[in-house]
Scaffold this active site. Structure first.
Site: not given
Ligand code: NAD
Length: 512
Positions: A74, A224-225, A246, A280, A358, A491
């Site tokens: 869970l 770089g997400g 990225e 890549v 998701d 403040h």
């Molecule tokens: P994401 O979609 O946020 O980012 C993936 C990144 O990879 C994008 O910026 C994309 O341009 C890049 N990318 C894709 N293919 C590529 C390549 N071949 N070479 C270089 N760059 C490439 O996905 P994520 O970071 O894997 O996260 C997955 C999901 O989980 C997202 O929806 C995210 O919002 C969620 N998440 C959120 C949080 C948070 O809010 N703190 C933390 C972790 C995950």
């Protein structure tokens, strides 16, 4: 919580308050394990992650009889492989940094400060366990029944509007549930990248990264997400040499461009190498005795490639929904762009089957999943419900510096033809930020000059993930930017940066 294990489901079970169960032979006619049929549930969640467990608790509060089918633990990805364990490690990293950097500046020095990976993993595990126990306790109190095993829609039946759901327990025994409504909340998994198949050790996704016992000496992070930048920040704080690759022109490309640029600037200051506009080469990966060699190249143009070597490559290029082997087609549940298509009440294309989390597509965020699940239950309980406005969903990234945002970016607001006015205020001008020694970053407010509406709030800097709650509330309440500037903040606090940014929309920020 009534937890029904594979063995227990064979027993007629009436200990959950007058439940009705019937045992019959398995339908394959081969005299396999008996099948138990249960038909008393108002709603069944397929999956016990943030959508499933929060939806279940909320439904139980409203007096519905609830079942959850979960094959693992869970809490789902968020609790076991996502939000919670990563934030626990990031907390360790933040403390380690603070003791070394902020401590001496503030007059506190500690000798022999070191990072203890085993203790950090223990703390992470303890946090996860405590929270999991919390959910189990709440489930028990709410008399929510959990069926352990893999659930599958069996298609329409004359017994229940939502059709039947078969649950295969670990020992191969079956239980068939015929609830009034089903909510598919099976979540997602890391996407793979051709040429970089996860091997559990050198090429990893966020799932395996969490189980690495040691911090790698060097890491290449592809993507770089949110996931990529959180791991880059974490590993850098713990001493790794990190490169982020990225494909888009900025880090966190879904966010306001100013945020992505500032994050890259701060990352570089911390020694993180940031290669934007870079991808890549799928044929350019080579194993090394102690790591991996990857070839990267610019996304546009024919510029030279680059060869990177690292102990570990983390692939963080998004997540894919778990929609396979659920019997969706037989049940009449249709997909759209790979995600489950949903209507105004998150209903799928099959009667009485809903979806949340998701599996319905972005934003793939735990808090959005929870909010959607509650909307579904509100609808089922006759309390309204309806679709959430995705613009009201805050985004929060727990890197150092933190990033958080809600609403429209400046570019999106302009693309909508709004009469955009922007107010930006740096943390450098905020007393509390100076005291805390975290002056990098800013608050940026995007507003409509003529209607005075707040359209978006974007924060990079200290406690951004907490401060964004103000922005989310402002957007929900349809606040005018003037109100955001008028609300008095204590403040000294970091929240004064929101007040100042709101004043800055009209060039009236005080400390600028
Ligand atoms: P994401 O979609 O946020 O980012 C993936 C990144 O990879 C994008 O910026 C994309 O341009 C890049 N990318 C894709 N293919 C590529 C390549 N071949 N070479 C270089 N760059 C490439 O996905 P994520 O970071 O894997 O996260 C997955 C999901 O989980 C997202 O929806 C995210 O919002 C969620 N998440 C959120 C949080 C948070 O809010 N703190 C933390 C972790 C995950």
């Amino acid at each position: 919580m009534e937890e029904v294990t594979a063995t227990a489901v064979r027993q007629p079970c009436d200990d959950s308050g007058g439940t009705k169960a019937e045992t019959r032979q398995s339908s394959d006619g081969k005299g396999g394990a008996p099948v138990t049929q249960r038909e008393e549930f108002d709603v069944l969640f397929l999956g016990g992650g943030p959508a499933g467990y929060v939806g279940a608790l909320y439904a139980a509060k409203l007096g519905l009889r609830v079942a959850v089918v979960e094959r693992d633990r869970l809490g789902g990805t968020c609790l076991h492989r996502g939000c919670i364990p990563t934030k626990a490690l990031l907390q360790t990293a933040a403390l380690y940094r603070a003791i070394r950097e902020a401590g001496p500046r503030a007059g506190v020095t500690a000798d022999g400060v070191r990072f203890d990976a085993a203790a950090a993993h223990r703390a992470k595990g303890e946090a996860v366990l405590k929270l999991e126990q919390g959910i189990r306790h709440l489930f028990k109190r709410a008399r929510i029944e959990v069926f352990r095993g893999t659930g599958r829609l069996l298609g329409p039946s004359i017994f229940a509007p939502a059709g039947a759901v078969g649950v295969r327990g670990e020992g191969g025994e079956d239980v068939v549930l015929t609830p009034k409504a089903v909510v598919i909340a099976t979540g997602s998994r890391p996407k793979a990248l051709p040429g970089l198949p996860p091997d559990g050790g050198r090429i990893v996704t966020s799932d395996e990264a969490l189980t690495l016992e040691e911090v790698p000496r060097s890491a290449v992070i592809v993507g770089g997400g949110a996931i990529g930048v959180e791991w880059a920040s974490l590993w850098r704080d713990l001493g790794a040499a990190v490169t982020v690759v990225e494909a888009a022109e900025t880090l966190l490309p879904g966010e306001d461009a100013a945020i992505g640029r500032e994050l890259a600037r701060q990352f570089k200051k911390r020694g993180i190498r940031v290669l934007t506009g870079t991808t890549v080469d799928v044929d350019g990966t080579e194993p090394l005795p102690d790591g991996v060699r990857v070839r990267v190249r610019p996304v546009h143009g024919a510029g030279d490639g680059n060869v990177l070597e690292a102990d570990v490559v983390l692939v963080a290029v998004g997540r894919a929904p778990n929609v396979e082997d659920l019997g969706l087609e037989a049940a009449g549940v249709r997909l759209e762009n790979g995600f489950i298509a949903t209507g105004p009440h998150y209903e799928t294309t099959a009667p009485s089957i809903y979806a949340a989390g998701d599996v319905i597509g972005p934003p793939m965020l735990a808090h959005y999943a929870q909010a959607v699940a509650r909307r579904v239950i509100d609808h089922l309980a006759g309390r309204g419900g309806g679709r959430l406005d995705p613009r009201l969903v805050p985004r929060a990234v727990y890197s150092f510096p933190e990033v958080a945002a809600v609403g429209l970016t400046e570019a999106a607001a302009r693309a909508e033809g709004r009469d955009v006015a922007v107010g930006t205020f740096p943390f450098r001008g905020i007393g509390k930020a100076v005291i805390e020694g975290e002056v990098d970053g800013f608050v940026k407010i995007v507003a409509d000059r003529s209607t005075r509406d707040v359209l978006g709030v974007h924060i990079i800097g200290p406690r951004a993930t907490e401060l964004i709650g103000e922005g989310a509330l402002a957007l929900l309440m349809e606040a005018a930017v003037d109100e955001l500037g008028e609300a008095i903040r204590p403040h000294p606090t970091l929240s004064e940066a929101l007040l100042e940014a709101a004043l800055a929309v009209d060039g009236l920020a005080i400390h600028a």
